[in-house]
Scaffold this motif. Structure first.
Motif, mmCIF file in Angstrom:
data_model
loop_
_atom_site.group_PDB
_atom_site.id
_atom_site.type_symbol
_atom_site.label_atom_id
_atom_site.label_comp_id
_atom_site.label_asym_id
_atom_site.label_seq_id
_atom_site.Cartn_x
_atom_site.Cartn_y
_atom_site.Cartn_z
ATOM 1 N N GLU A 131 51.710 29.695 29.691
ATOM 2 C CA GLU A 131 50.659 30.369 28.819
ATOM 3 C C GLU A 131 49.405 30.089 29.318
ATOM 4 O O GLU A 131 48.552 30.902 29.325
ATOM 5 N N GLU A 132 49.059 29.123 30.020
ATOM 6 C CA GLU A 132 47.715 28.730 30.638
ATOM 7 C C GLU A 132 47.273 29.815 31.656
ATOM 8 O O GLU A 132 46.505 30.171 32.092
ATOM 9 N N PHE A 133 48.488 29.984 32.448
ATOM 10 C CA PHE A 133 48.384 30.618 33.845
ATOM 11 C C PHE A 133 48.004 32.296 33.157
ATOM 12 O O PHE A 133 47.312 32.841 33.766
ATOM 13 N N ASN A 134 48.720 32.627 32.090
ATOM 14 C CA ASN A 134 48.521 34.031 31.653
ATOM 15 C C ASN A 134 47.135 34.052 31.201
ATOM 16 O O ASN A 134 46.430 35.319 31.303
ATOM 17 N N LYS A 135 46.758 32.940 30.651
ATOM 18 C CA LYS A 135 45.206 33.142 29.929
ATOM 19 C C LYS A 135 44.255 33.216 31.052
ATOM 20 O O LYS A 135 43.256 34.158 30.887
ATOM 21 N N ILE A 136 44.546 32.669 32.346
ATOM 22 C CA ILE A 136 43.639 32.759 33.332
ATOM 23 C C ILE A 136 43.715 34.301 34.130
ATOM 24 O O ILE A 136 42.786 35.017 34.018
ATOM 25 N N ARG A 137 44.853 34.781 34.170
ATOM 26 C CA ARG A 137 45.199 36.122 34.675
ATOM 27 C C ARG A 137 44.451 37.195 33.852
ATOM 28 O O ARG A 137 44.364 38.273 34.228
ATOM 29 N N ASN A 138 44.553 36.995 32.328
ATOM 30 C CA ASN A 138 44.196 38.112 31.344
ATOM 31 C C ASN A 138 42.557 37.952 31.122
ATOM 32 O O ASN A 138 42.313 38.719 30.175
ATOM 33 N N LYS A 139 42.076 37.070 31.675
ATOM 34 C CA LYS A 139 40.537 36.924 31.341
ATOM 35 C C LYS A 139 39.847 38.341 31.740
ATOM 36 O O LYS A 139 40.364 38.744 32.967
ATOM 37 N N LYS A 140 38.896 38.751 30.917
ATOM 38 C CA LYS A 140 38.435 40.123 31.121
ATOM 39 C C LYS A 140 37.927 40.289 32.610
ATOM 40 O O LYS A 140 38.029 41.009 33.340
ATOM 41 N N SER A 141 36.993 39.376 32.822
ATOM 42 C CA SER A 141 36.220 39.405 34.103
ATOM 43 C C SER A 141 37.255 39.154 35.389
ATOM 44 O O SER A 141 37.111 39.958 36.304
ATOM 45 N N PHE A 142 38.309 38.588 35.280
ATOM 46 C CA PHE A 142 39.260 38.197 36.138
ATOM 47 C C PHE A 142 40.024 39.525 36.323
ATOM 48 O O PHE A 142 40.087 39.900 37.560
ATOM 49 N N LYS A 143 40.432 40.007 35.176
ATOM 50 C CA LYS A 143 41.103 41.471 35.469
ATOM 51 C C LYS A 143 40.378 42.434 36.184
ATOM 52 O O LYS A 143 40.720 43.476 36.935
ATOM 53 N N ALA A 144 39.015 42.615 35.594
ATOM 54 C CA ALA A 144 38.089 43.355 36.429
ATOM 55 C C ALA A 144 38.036 43.314 37.879
ATOM 56 O O ALA A 144 37.729 44.426 38.545
ATOM 57 N N LEU A 145 37.956 42.259 38.222
ATOM 58 C CA LEU A 145 37.868 41.996 39.702
ATOM 59 C C LEU A 145 38.990 42.053 40.535
ATOM 60 O O LEU A 145 39.174 42.791 41.612
ATOM 61 N N PHE A 146 40.211 41.322 39.930
ATOM 62 C CA PHE A 146 41.421 41.382 40.740
ATOM 63 C C PHE A 146 42.481 41.951 40.506
ATOM 64 O O PHE A 146 43.333 42.678 41.171
ATOM 65 N N GLY A 147 42.438 42.690 39.188
ATOM 66 C CA GLY A 147 43.499 43.558 38.883
ATOM 67 C C GLY A 147 44.817 42.511 38.476
ATOM 68 O O GLY A 147 44.903 41.473 37.803
ATOM 69 N N GLU A 148 46.041 42.908 38.918
ATOM 70 C CA GLU A 148 47.419 42.484 38.865
ATOM 71 C C GLU A 148 47.560 41.763 39.941
ATOM 72 O O GLU A 148 46.792 41.839 40.985
ATOM 73 N N LEU A 149 48.438 40.764 40.012
ATOM 74 C CA LEU A 149 48.960 39.827 40.885
ATOM 75 C C LEU A 149 49.251 40.777 42.273
ATOM 76 O O LEU A 149 49.910 41.973 41.858
ATOM 77 N N THR A 150 49.306 40.279 43.425
ATOM 78 C CA THR A 150 49.676 41.007 44.539
ATOM 79 C C THR A 150 51.099 41.397 44.419
ATOM 80 O O THR A 150 52.144 40.396 44.324
#
Length: 218
Positions: A131-150
């Protein structure tokens, strides 16, 4: 750092990818390489100021060889079309990789196809607190910069050993790579605020890498 000279050198190198040309332009190559190393030293100091757990990495330690490994890749040209470097280097820690090339430039981080022991630890971390990992990945600024995992194209088709096919994080557990990247244009690299851009990317990537580092060190 004069990145225009770096790109110009790489473009000419790829048009004349031979030992003879490199030997004739050795001084020019060394000037570009040494300038890049100096820039990496500067970034090393900047990143150390914003990350208390940063592992100091000199430019000489960070930079990769420009020669391709022809023993394992005999069909590749003698020289690469990019300068690559990894900062914040430490054993069992995730990558922070800077790639400046004529075909693509990007900054990436995480673990790309890590060895089995590290992959096992990451999966255990996701099993325990995905859940913590998904919270990091789904943060708005994170998604805007990196998108999805490679997408390495090498995920398992079934559940890894020891995990149920019905696991709530099964899509993550199937993965063999946990990495992200930001594509860079040549214009961005040549801009006056490129150093600030690198720092911005490092900061946004840090919680992602910290999570993986903690899992990998178990």
């Amino acid at each position: 750092m004069d990145f225009e000279k770096l790109y110009a050198f790489l473009k000419e190198l790829q048009q004349n990818n031979s030992k003879e040309w490199m030997d004739a332009n050795r001084k020019r190559y060394e000037e570009v390489r040494d300038s890049y190393i100096s820039w990496l030293n500067t970034m090393d100091l900047k990143l150390a100021k914003i990350d208390p757990d940063y592992s100091s990495t000199t430019g000489k330690q960070a930079i990769n060889r420009i020669n391709n490994n022809l023993m394992y890749h005999p069909h590749k040209p003698i020289y690469k079309d990019h300068f690559g470097a990894g900062l914040d280097k430490e054993n069992k820690q995730s990558d922070f990789y800077i790639h400046l090339g004529i075909r693509e430039s990007f900054i990436a981080g995480g673990f790309y196809k890590p060895k089995p022991s590290i992959l096992k630890s990451i999966r255990q971390g996701i099993d325990y607190n995905g859940e913590e990992f998904n919270k990091i990945r789904n943060k708005k600024s994170f998604k805007a910069l990196f998108g999805e995992l490679t997408d390495d194209g090498d995920s398992l088709k079934t559940a890894p050993k020891g995990y149920s096919q019905e696991h709530k994080h099964i899509e993550l557990l199937r993965r063999k790579t946990f990495a992200i990247r930001v594509e860079l244009t040549e214009k961005e690299v040549l801009s006056a605020d490129f150093d600030d851009r690198v720092v911005e990317i490092y900061k946004e990537m840090l919680p992602f890498r910290n999570y993986l580092n903690k899992a990998a060190s178990v």
